[in-house]
Motif scaffolding. Structure first.
Motif, PDB file in Angstrom:
ATOM      1  N   LYS A  91      27.592 -39.990 -33.556  1.00  0.00           N
ATOM      2  CA  LYS A  91      28.669 -40.229 -34.498  1.00  0.00           C
ATOM      3  C   LYS A  91      28.969 -41.709 -34.453  1.00  0.00           C
ATOM      4  O   LYS A  91      28.931 -42.313 -33.390  1.00  0.00           O
ATOM      5  N   PHE A  92      29.265 -42.240 -35.620  1.00  0.00           N
ATOM      6  CA  PHE A  92      29.512 -43.684 -35.653  1.00  0.00           C
ATOM      7  C   PHE A  92      30.820 -43.985 -34.948  1.00  0.00           C
ATOM      8  O   PHE A  92      31.890 -43.592 -35.401  1.00  0.00           O
ATOM      9  N   VAL A  93      30.719 -44.649 -33.818  1.00  0.00           N
ATOM     10  CA  VAL A  93      31.923 -45.066 -33.108  1.00  0.00           C
ATOM     11  C   VAL A  93      32.087 -46.558 -33.386  1.00  0.00           C
ATOM     12  O   VAL A  93      31.251 -47.362 -32.976  1.00  0.00           O
ATOM     13  N   PRO A  94      33.124 -46.925 -34.104  1.00  0.00           N
ATOM     14  CA  PRO A  94      33.288 -48.350 -34.392  1.00  0.00           C
ATOM     15  C   PRO A  94      33.586 -49.096 -33.105  1.00  0.00           C
ATOM     16  O   PRO A  94      34.206 -48.542 -32.194  1.00  0.00           O
TER      17      PRO A  94
END
Lengths: 143, 283
Positions: free
Chosen positions: B44-47
């Motif tokens: 999951k894109f974790v900023p």
């Protein structure tokens, strides 16, 4: 509670800026001939009449009525005793000042005529617990 | 190269591990070189975490400088020593009770000790319409409309009966004196007693409420249209004809602002007193 027609404090819905009579800014306490506002829900105080209730006698030594003093009113052509529960005159610091001269109708023995008082009552009245305990009992809010 | 091969080994073992665990997920992990070990969850894109900027320049120096108006002595022939002693007493009281910064037009809640009230305390919420008095006798008037009855209470700031003063909403208005609210429509004086405090920052400008109030029909308790009161916060165009507004301007006294005897410049005095008060309060 219906406001009597005469009260200049009513916001008139008409755009006419006429006045039917002149009013002076009240800054004095309650004395003879002051028009008062009855704040309990008694029928005598709430039914409209063409003349506002006026004070005709103040039961104090100096004929000036403050909160907690008894007065004699002329309402609907009858004489009735009443208790002052708030006036427009600024009093001591920390005591509330109301925007109208409020009065609660009372019998000769101190019992209130109405059964409820919606308007806030100053807490200093609680000191006169013995005489006006029934009036305090029907009050809803204290300020 | 060695690192890459090590990485590949790790990936292969972890892939096998993942395949054993995840039967639903059909995603195939790419075995590109030097890829970090995959998690069991789908990526999951974790900023990236935002850098927390701690603004060390926002010190006490940038806090809004506020000196309560009752500290500034009036122009009198009394000895300044009397005001100095009074200020000492005011600071002693302020150390016991926190008197916050507020202006005319802010909404306050005051709890005071009342022997006659139930629970011995009495809480009143209202809008501040006037701040008067100097020194220990400084007062402020709170106005509210309770059960369609207008109530005003004049509190003494330094009275020992006051237990707590909270500012529910800090704001300024166009005028210093809001006594005209008595003749305005009741909606402008009503304050909800269960109101939640609106957060405000201790730095920066105090918000100015540019509201212009609608009035009841005349007569009013005072002739607010006259230039003597210099009221900016009333909608005169709604309640008066232009002829009446002009007629009110006839009572102007334009020479008053040039009167040198009425000048009282308090800037230097205020700075000095503010420094003194801040020093004493921090002791």
């Amino acid at each position: 509670m219906a406001f009597p027609r005469f009260s200049p404090l009513l916001a008139q819905t008409s755009a006419v800026f006429q006045r039917n009579f002149s009013v002076s800014a009240a800054a004095a306490a309650i004395q003879k001939m002051t028009r008062v506002r009855v704040v309990d829900n008694s029928s005598l105080g709430n039914t409209p009449y063409h003349r506002p209730p006026r004070v005709i006698h103040v039961y104090t030594k100096n004929s000036v009525g403050k909160v907690g003093d008894k007065v004699l009113l002329a309402i609907k052509g009858q004489k009735k005793k009443a208790l002052i529960v708030g006036h427009k005159m600024p009093g001591d610091r920390m005591t509330p000042r109301f925007d109208s001269n409020n009065v609660v109708l009372i019998e000769d023995n101190g019992n209130p005529t109405g059964t409820r008082i919606k308007v806030p009552i100053p807490t200093s009245l609680r000191q006169m617990e013995g005489d006006y305990s029934k009036v305090l009992a029907i009050a809803s809010t204290f300020v | 190269m060695a690192a890459c091969s090590r990485g590949l080994d790790k990936i292969v073992t972890s892939l096998r591990f993942c395949r054993k665990l995840q039967h639903q997920n059909e995603r195939v992990f790419s075995t590109s070189a030097c890829r970090p070990a995959a998690d069991s969850d789908p990526p999951k894109f974790v900023p990236p975490s935002k850098p927390v900027i701690v603004d060390k320049t926002q010190t006490v120096a940038s806090m809004r400088k506020f000196l309560s108006p009752e500290f500034v002595p009036p122009r009198q022939r009394t000895d300044p020593f009397k005001f100095f002693l009074e200020r000492k007493d005011m600071i002693r009281r302020r150390k016991m009770l926190n008197i916050p910064e507020f202006y005319v037009g802010s909404i306050l809640a005051v709890t005071m000790a009342d022997p006659n009230a139930s629970g011995k305390t009495n809480r009143f919420v209202g809008i501040c319409i006037q701040r008067g008095g100097k020194g220990l006798g400084a007062t402020f008037i709170l106005r509210n409309i309770v059960n369609s009855q207008g109530v005003e209470i004049c509190y003494e700031l330094y009275s020992p009966r006051i237990q707590k003063i909270e500012v529910l909403k800090l704001e300024k208005r166009l005028d210093d004196n809001l006594m005209y609210l008595r003749d305005a429509l009741p909606e402008y004086s009503t304050v909800d007693p269960e109101m939640k405090p609106v957060p405000f920052s201790p730095t920066g400008e105090v918000p100015l409420n540019q509201i212009k109030v609608k009035m009841r029909p005349k007569p009013w308790s005072k002739r607010w249209e006259r230039p003597k009161f210099n009221i900016q916060g009333i909608r005169f165009d709604l309640c008066m004809t232009p002829r009446q507004i002009e007629g009110a301007q006839k009572h102007a006294q334009p020479w008053l602002e040039y009167d040198m005897l009425k000048e009282y410049d308090t800037t230097k005095l205020e700075e000095q007193i503010l420094k003194e008060v801040q020093q004493d309060l921090s002791k």
